[in-house]
Design a protein around this motif. Structure first.
Motif, short mmCIF file in Angstrom:
data_model
loop_
_atom_site.label_atom_id
_atom_site.label_comp_id
_atom_site.label_asym_id
_atom_site.label_seq_id
_atom_site.Cartn_x
_atom_site.Cartn_y
_atom_site.Cartn_z
N SER A 248 0.78 -1.47 -0.05
CA SER A 248 -0.03 0.08 -0.02
C SER A 248 0.87 1.26 -0.05
O SER A 248 1.81 1.23 0.50
CB SER A 248 -1.00 0.02 1.23
OG SER A 248 -1.65 1.39 1.57
N GLN A 249 0.30 2.33 -0.46
CA GLN A 249 1.04 3.79 -0.60
C GLN A 249 0.38 4.53 0.77
O GLN A 249 0.70 5.80 0.78
CB GLN A 249 0.82 4.43 -2.05
CG GLN A 249 1.41 3.55 -2.95
CD GLN A 249 2.86 3.49 -2.79
OE1 GLN A 249 3.64 4.30 -2.68
NE2 GLN A 249 3.51 2.08 -3.15
N ALA A 250 -0.34 4.04 1.54
CA ALA A 250 -1.05 4.56 2.68
C ALA A 250 -0.01 5.36 3.49
O ALA A 250 1.07 4.46 3.78
CB ALA A 250 -2.06 3.81 3.51
N LYS A 251 -0.27 6.63 4.02
CA LYS A 251 0.49 7.24 5.01
C LYS A 251 -0.29 6.92 6.58
O LYS A 251 -1.18 6.57 6.41
CB LYS A 251 0.74 8.58 4.85
CG LYS A 251 1.32 9.07 3.62
CD LYS A 251 1.53 10.73 3.04
CE LYS A 251 2.18 10.76 2.11
NZ LYS A 251 2.24 12.30 1.62
N ILE A 252 0.82 7.05 7.31
CA ILE A 252 0.08 6.73 8.69
C ILE A 252 0.22 8.03 9.66
O ILE A 252 1.21 8.56 9.83
CB ILE A 252 0.93 5.55 9.33
CG1 ILE A 252 0.95 4.43 8.30
CG2 ILE A 252 0.47 5.24 10.54
CD1 ILE A 252 1.72 3.29 8.60
N ALA A 253 -1.02 8.20 10.40
CA ALA A 253 -0.95 9.33 11.51
C ALA A 253 -1.57 8.53 12.57
O ALA A 253 -2.21 7.36 12.58
CB ALA A 253 -1.49 10.34 11.16
N THR A 254 -1.50 9.16 13.99
CA THR A 254 -1.87 8.64 15.18
C THR A 254 -2.16 9.43 16.24
O THR A 254 -1.71 10.83 16.04
CB THR A 254 -0.90 7.43 15.68
OG1 THR A 254 -1.47 6.79 16.70
CG2 THR A 254 0.48 8.15 16.31
N PHE A 255 -3.10 8.96 17.19
CA PHE A 255 -3.29 9.67 18.46
C PHE A 255 -2.01 9.20 19.35
O PHE A 255 -1.73 8.03 19.07
CB PHE A 255 -4.25 9.72 19.08
CG PHE A 255 -5.50 10.24 18.30
CD1 PHE A 255 -5.97 11.56 18.63
CD2 PHE A 255 -5.96 9.66 16.99
CE1 PHE A 255 -6.96 12.19 18.13
CE2 PHE A 255 -7.26 10.27 16.30
CZ PHE A 255 -7.48 11.59 16.90
N ASP A 256 -1.64 10.03 20.24
CA ASP A 256 -0.38 9.66 21.37
C ASP A 256 0.84 9.28 20.74
O ASP A 256 0.82 9.12 19.77
CB ASP A 256 -1.03 8.47 22.12
CG ASP A 256 -2.63 8.83 22.79
OD1 ASP A 256 -2.84 10.08 22.92
OD2 ASP A 256 -3.61 7.80 22.86
N THR A 257 1.68 9.25 21.88
CA THR A 257 3.10 9.18 21.27
C THR A 257 3.76 7.99 22.23
O THR A 257 3.15 7.97 23.48
CB THR A 257 4.00 10.48 21.36
OG1 THR A 257 4.05 11.00 22.81
CG2 THR A 257 3.30 11.49 20.56
#
Length: 329
Positions: A248-257
């Motif tokens: 996949s070419q999807a990018k990733i983001a998120t909540f929390d670190t």
């Protein structure tokens, strides 16, 4: 960046103004000489913190670290316990009440299940505060203060950020079914994403191998997905391999670190995270209970104390990298 700086400033000010013995399975830290390890000359109180954290979830390690540091400073014996199942969590609150602790800090991902137990603590005269989950419901159960972020607002900001990035098909990954906070985050993402669509994928957050295979299968099936939005750092990090293996070419983001997530942002594997400062939530919750016992103080009054949200990305990740490595962000 302005939001990040504002929240960071509030966190630092609160930590300095409010001024934490620690717990590892409820046992207080020792100064090595058998004496008190606290930094204040006040009676030794016992505080229970009851969360819905799942085993191995690094987010809750940060909450607990903050609570332990506040407990150390305030000469408090901290008894930390957690269970991701709402009925079990409610039972843990009841156990704390039965033990006649001096204060309780509790999360409420399912307020209807956990709130009545918190109300019993309040009715028993035990100072009780909320943190992390339950911002919209805590006052219904007599809880005096709340420390966290508005999940709908955080989700909406994430959606608006994704919209600016040109996202067309966002996969929002919920790892705890029945957790109202996670539903609110994804709902906010949908509201903020004006130029694209948002789809929810439910996974078993207790099993990261299962998370990877589920996300990977979805990405393999639907190549139109161009962003994966995780709701917690371990899920986002696991999704990196899922994206790669699915082609996949999807990018990733998120909540929390966490420390690994911060490094992933620096490496470009994760595009950005929304930080709610879990360390600060744990610290302020315990410190507020010390103040309640010390002089009857109520932090925030009838308004929650916000610890987020703020964006962490390549432009500012270096500002928190050292603290993240030490388990403080």
């Amino acid at each position: 960046m302005k939001i990040f700086q504002k929240v960071l400033a509030v966190g630092v000010l609160a930590a300095v103004t409010l001024s934490g013995c620690s717990a590892t399975g409820g046992a207080p830290r020792s100064n090595g000489e058998g004496g008190q390890a606290g930094g204040v000359d006040t009676p030794r109180y016992v505080v229970a913190m009851v969360t819905h954290g799942a085993p191995g979830d690094t987010f809750w390690d940060l909450v607990r670290k903050g609570a332990e540091d506040a407990a150390k400073k305030d000469n408090i014996e901290l008894r930390y316990s957690s269970d991701p199942e709402a009925p079990n969590q409610a039972n843990l609150v009841q156990s704390a009440i039965d033990a006649k602790v001096d204060g309780i800090a509790v999360t409420m991902p399912n307020a209807q299940a956990i709130g009545p137990a918190a109300q019993k603590a309040v009715d028993a005269g035990i100072p009780t505060v909320g943190l992390n989950a339950g911002m919209n419901e805590y006052q219904k159960y007599g809880i005096s203060s709340f420390f966290g972020q508005d999940e709908k607002v955080a989700g909406t900001l994430a959606g608006e950020r994704l919209d600016k990035e040109g996202a067309k098909h966002v996969l929002c990954v919920i790892h705890e079914q029945g957790n109202s906070s996670q539903e609110q985050r994804c709902g906010g993402v949908k509201d903020g994403l004006k130029g694209g669509q948002m789809e929810i994928l439910y996974v078993n957050g207790k099993d990261l191998t299962s998370v990877q295979s589920t996300v990977q299968a979805k990405l393999s099936q639907d190549k139109s997905i161009d962003w994966v939005m995780g709701l917690v750092a371990p899920v986002a990090l696991t999704s990196v391999d899922a994206v790669k293996n699915a082609g996949s070419q999807a990018k990733i983001a998120t909540f929390d670190t966490n420390a690994q997530l911060v490094q992933a942002i620096k490496d470009g594997a994760i595009q950005f995270a929304i930080d709610q400062q879990p360390y600060l939530q744990g610290y302020l919750a315990v410190d507020s209970l010390w103040l309640a016992k010390r002089n009857g103080s109520v932090i925030g009054g009838n308004r929650p104390v916000y610890t987020g949200p703020s964006f962490v990305d390549a432009s500012n990740v270096d500002q928190i990298a050292e603290a993240a490595t030490e388990g403080l962000r």
